[in-house]
Design a protein around this motif. Structure first.
Motif, PDB file in Angstrom:
ATOM      1  N   ASN A 128     -46.499 -56.912  -9.938  1.00 55.83           N
ATOM      2  CA  ASN A 128     -46.766 -55.780  -9.036  1.00 55.83           C
ATOM      3  C   ASN A 128     -45.480 -55.081  -8.600  1.00 55.83           C
ATOM      4  OD1 ASN A 128     -49.522 -56.345  -9.135  1.00 55.83           O
ATOM      5  ND2 ASN A 128     -49.419 -57.701  -7.355  1.00 55.83           N
ATOM      6  N   LYS A 129     -44.463 -55.088  -9.445  1.00 54.98           N
ATOM      7  CA  LYS A 129     -43.222 -54.376  -9.160  1.00 54.98           C
ATOM      8  C   LYS A 129     -43.076 -53.256 -10.187  1.00 54.98           C
ATOM      9  CE  LYS A 129     -40.785 -58.228  -6.996  1.00 54.98           C
ATOM     10  NZ  LYS A 129     -39.561 -59.082  -7.006  1.00 54.98           N
ATOM     11  N   THR A 130     -42.876 -52.047  -9.675  1.00 57.03           N
ATOM     12  CA  THR A 130     -42.884 -50.854 -10.520  1.00 57.03           C
ATOM     13  C   THR A 130     -41.710 -49.965 -10.146  1.00 57.03           C
ATOM     14  OG1 THR A 130     -45.295 -50.955 -10.600  1.00 57.03           O
ATOM     15  CG2 THR A 130     -44.275 -48.903 -11.315  1.00 57.03           C
ATOM     16  N   LEU A 131     -41.048 -49.417 -11.172  1.00 58.83           N
ATOM     17  CA  LEU A 131     -40.009 -48.422 -10.981  1.00 58.83           C
ATOM     18  C   LEU A 131     -40.644 -47.037 -11.066  1.00 58.83           C
ATOM     19  CD1 LEU A 131     -37.164 -49.903 -13.234  1.00 58.83           C
ATOM     20  CD2 LEU A 131     -37.687 -50.409 -10.850  1.00 58.83           C
ATOM     21  N   ALA A 132     -40.385 -46.204 -10.064  1.00 59.62           N
ATOM     22  CA  ALA A 132     -41.000 -44.879  -9.981  1.00 59.62           C
ATOM     23  C   ALA A 132     -39.906 -43.816 -10.079  1.00 59.62           C
ATOM     24  CB  ALA A 132     -41.783 -44.724  -8.678  1.00 59.62           C
ATOM     25  N   PHE A 133     -40.138 -42.841 -10.959  1.00 54.52           N
ATOM     26  CA  PHE A 133     -39.213 -41.725 -11.159  1.00 54.52           C
ATOM     27  C   PHE A 133     -39.984 -40.411 -11.033  1.00 54.52           C
ATOM     28  CE2 PHE A 133     -37.301 -45.235 -13.443  1.00 54.52           C
ATOM     29  CZ  PHE A 133     -35.953 -45.135 -13.134  1.00 54.52           C
ATOM     30  N   ARG A 137     -33.868 -47.465  -7.014  1.00 51.33           N
ATOM     31  CA  ARG A 137     -32.414 -47.340  -6.907  1.00 51.33           C
ATOM     32  C   ARG A 137     -31.777 -48.688  -6.593  1.00 51.33           C
ATOM     33  NH1 ARG A 137     -28.982 -43.079  -6.213  1.00 51.33           N
ATOM     34  NH2 ARG A 137     -30.795 -41.676  -6.243  1.00 51.33           N
ATOM     35  N   GLU A 138     -32.377 -49.441  -5.681  1.00 55.54           N
ATOM     36  CA  GLU A 138     -31.820 -50.742  -5.330  1.00 55.54           C
ATOM     37  C   GLU A 138     -31.914 -51.718  -6.504  1.00 55.54           C
ATOM     38  OE1 GLU A 138     -32.677 -54.377  -2.138  1.00 55.54           O
ATOM     39  OE2 GLU A 138     -33.872 -52.527  -2.107  1.00 55.54           O
ATOM     40  N   PHE A 139     -33.005 -51.662  -7.259  1.00 56.71           N
ATOM     41  CA  PHE A 139     -33.188 -52.581  -8.386  1.00 56.71           C
ATOM     42  C   PHE A 139     -32.153 -52.296  -9.477  1.00 56.71           C
ATOM     43  CE2 PHE A 139     -35.045 -53.601 -12.510  1.00 56.71           C
ATOM     44  CZ  PHE A 139     -35.425 -54.921 -12.324  1.00 56.71           C
ATOM     45  N   LEU A 140     -31.931 -51.035  -9.796  1.00 56.36           N
ATOM     46  CA  LEU A 140     -30.972 -50.715 -10.851  1.00 56.36           C
ATOM     47  C   LEU A 140     -29.549 -51.045 -10.434  1.00 56.36           C
ATOM     48  CD1 LEU A 140     -32.443 -47.308 -12.122  1.00 56.36           C
ATOM     49  CD2 LEU A 140     -32.710 -49.582 -13.129  1.00 56.36           C
TER      50      LEU A 140
END
Length: 500
Positions: free
Chosen positions: A86-91, A192-195
Motif C-alpha cells: 500500500n505504498k505508492t509514488l505519485a507524480f 520526494r522523501e522516498f527518493l
C-alpha cells in the motif's frame, strides 16, 4: 545428607517418612456413563512433576544434557510486497498531443496523475475530469507492469523486455508509455522523501502549462455571458443570447418550486404534491410528483416531461412549434401563485434556497414565505360511553367497551400513601343478638375497594372471617345505569355515621 548426593542411578533413596502410597483414581461413572477424570495429584497425593516447582530443581535437563545450544540468528529477508504494501509514488505529469482534428490549430495539453505502486512495480495513469474538455477522461492506463521502450524501439519479447522502475522516475524527467511521452512536473511529499532516502536527488517542480482548448472554451463562455450579469433572464434569455450562449450561461441552473393540487372531484379531498422544475438554459419545465409510503397511487415518473409549457396548460397538436405560443417564463413563477398544467391548477407554496437567491439577485423579486398547505386537524371524535346494562360491575361493562376481549386492570405498585384505612364497625340491626357482632372495615386507597371482616368471639356460635368484598361500593343515591357511578370514599367514613 541425602540432598548432597548426586542424582545418579543407585544413589536415589526413598523418603522413609512417607506413609501414603494411594494411587489416584481416574476411572469412574457420571450419570451412568463411564468417564475418565484428569490426574490432578500423583501417588500418595503428592504434586505431579509437571506441577511441582521442585521438579525444575530436581530434574534440571542441564545436568544430563549440558547447556542448550541456541541456533545462530539469521537475518530474515522480507519480500517486496510485504515491505512496500500500500505504498505508492505519485507524480503530476502532462503530455502534449499533436493536432488530431483539422479544425484545431493548437495542440492539446493533457494533465494526468501517474502512480507507481512499489509492491509489484506497476504503473497506472489517471486523468482528472475537466468540464467541457471534449475528451474521454478517467483511467488512461490500467495498473500493470509497463515495458520500458522509446519511440525508436520496436516491439520486444516479454522475456527480454525491461520494465519501468522507480529509479527511472524523477521530477523533470519524461516517461514514454505506449506512444505518449509524459513530462513529470511534480510529486507529493512521500515520493520526494522516498527518493531522497534512496540517494536520488529530486529536481524542482515544473510549471504545468494550461490547455489551449480549455482556455479558448473559457474565453468563449465569458464572451457569451458578459452581458448576462445585471440583466433579467427574460430580457436576455431568449433575445440577447443564442442557444449556445444560453446553455453556457445557465447550464445546470434549475429553479425548483413545490406545488400542491387538490382534485375537486375527489370526495376524500386528498392533496397531491409535486416538484416544479424550471430550467434556465432553455426555459423548459418539468413537473415530478411526490409519493408517500402506501398512498395507493401508481408511481408514474413525471406529470409533465421536460418541455416548454404554454400559458393555459394546453398542448395543442396543430401548432408547428412551441415557439408560436406564449409560454411560462421565470417571472411567472412565484410562491402563492398558480399555474395550469394539463387542466390542473397547481398552487406553488414553497421554493428552495437557490431559487430565492436567484430571484433576489437577478430579477430583484423577493419570493414570499412558504404558504401552509395542511388543513387544521379536526377535533377528535369522542364516543360517549354507554350506560351500565346491569350485568356485572360497571367496570366490567366499561372494559368490554374499550376492548373486544375485556382485560383485567393492571395493578400498580403501592406507594407510601397507599396504606389501607381500617375502621371498627358494628351492625345497625333491630335483632339484639346482632348488636354484639364486631367488624373491621378496610379501605384500599389505591383502588377504592372496601373489605369487611368479622371478628370471631368464643362461644358466640359464629365463625369470624371475610364478610364482604373486596369490591367497590356504590352510594345509595347514585344511578346504577350510569357508566361511572359514585362510590364510597375516605371522605364518607366518619366516626359515628351510618353509611351502609
Amino acid at each position: 545428607m541425602m540432598a548432597n548426593h548426586p542424582v545418579l542411578p543407585g544413589r536415589v533413596f526413598t523418603d522413609p517418612n512417607k506413609n501414603r502410597f494411594h494411587v489416584p483414581q481416574t476411572l469412574g461413572f457420571r450419570n451412568g456413563v463411564p468417564v475418565q477424570a484428569l490426574v490432578l495429584q500423583g501417588i500418595g497425593q503428592e504434586p505431579l512433576d509437571a506441577q511441582s516447582v521442585q521438579y525444575l530443581d530436581k530434574w534440571d535437563p542441564n545436568l544430563f544434557y549440558g547447556e542448550c545450544r541456541r541456533a545462530p540468528k539469521v537475518n530474515t529477508v522480507h519480500p517486496q510486497y510485504e515491505v512496500y504494501e500500500n505504498k505508492t509514488l505519485a507524480f503530476r505529469a502532462f503530455c502534449v498531443e499533436p493536432i488530431a482534428v483539422p479544425m484545431e490549430d493548437q495542440p492539446r495539453v493533457r494533465h494526468v496523475l501517474l502512480f507507481y505502486h512499489l509492491e509489484d512495480d506497476t504503473i497506472s495513469v489517471m486523468e482528472p475530469p475537466i468540464v467541457n474538455s471534449g475528451c474521454v477522461q478517467g483511467k488512461v492506463l490500467k495498473r500493470h507492469r509497463v515495458p520500458k521502450a522509446s519511440q525508436d524501439d520496436g516491439p520486444k519479447d516479454a522475456a527480454t523486455a525491461s520494465y519501468w522502475h522507480w529509479t527511472d522516475l524523477n521530477v523533470g524527467g519524461s516517461v514514454w508509455l505506449y506512444g505518449r511521452t509524459y513530462q513529470l512536473a511534480s510529486c507529493d511529499a512521500f515520493t520526494r522523501e522516498f527518493l531522497e532516502r534512496h540517494g536520488i536527488s529530486v529536481g524542482g517542480e515544473i510549471v504545468v502549462p494550461a490547455d489551449p482548448y480549455t482556455q479558448e472554451q473559457t474565453r468563449a463562455m465569458q464572451r457569451q455571458t458578459q452581458d448576462v450579469d445585471g440583466h433579467s433572464p427574460s430580457a436576455v434569455l431568449y433575445q440577447g443570447l443564442d442557444k449556445l450562449g444560453r446553455f453556457l450561461a445557465f447550464d445546470r441552473q434549475v429553479l425548483r418550486f413545490f406545488a400542491v393540487w387538490q382534485d375537486p372531484m375527489d370526495p376524500m379531498h386528498e392533496k397531491r404534491y409535486f416538484k416544479v422544475l424550471f430550467y434556465l438554459a432553455d426555459g423548459t419545465m418539468e413537473i415530478q410528483p411526490e409519493y408517500k409510503v402506501n398512498d395507493g397511487h401508481y408511481k408514474y415518473p413525471n406529470l409533465l416531461a421536460r418541455q416548454l409549457l404554454p400559458r393555459g396548460g394546453l398542448l395543442p397538436a396543430d401548432l408547428p412549434s412551441f415557439r408560436d405560443m406564449d409560454c411560462y417564463v421565470a417571472e411567472d413563477l412565484q410562491v402563492g401563485s398558480e399555474i395550469e398544467v394539463l387542466g390542473r391548477r397547481l398552487r406553488l407554496f414553497d421554493c428552495d434556497g437557490f431559487t430565492r437567491d436567484y430571484y433576489a439577485a437577478r430579477l430583484g423579486i423577493v419570493q414570499p414565505p412558504s404558504v401552509p398547505t395542511e388543513s387544521p386537524a379536526p377535533a377528535p371524535l369522542v364516543q360517549p360511553l354507554p350506560p351500565h346494562n346491569g350485568f356485572g360491575s360497571p367496570e366490567d361493562s366499561l372494559r368490554s367497551c374499550l376492548h373486544l376481549v375485556p382485560r383485567r386492570p393492571c395493578p400498580s405498585h403501592p406507594g407510601p400513601d397507599d396504606r389501607p384505612l381500617r375502621y371498627l364497625v358494628r351492625l345497625n340491626s333491630e335483632r339484639p343478638h346482632d348488636l354484639a357482632r364486631r367488624f373491621v372495615l378496610s379501605y384500599q386507597t389505591r383502588f377504592g375497594f372496601c373489605t369487611i371482616t368479622e371478628l370471631g368471639r368464643r362461644n358466640s356460635g359464629r365463625e369470624g372471617g371475610r364478610f364482604f368484598g373486596p369490591r367497590l361500593i356504590e352510594k345509595p343515591d347514585s344511578d346504577p345505569m350510569q357508566p361511572q357511578p359514585e362510590y364510597y370514599g375516605p371522605a364518607d367514613f366518619a366516626i359515628g355515621e351510618c353509611n351502609f
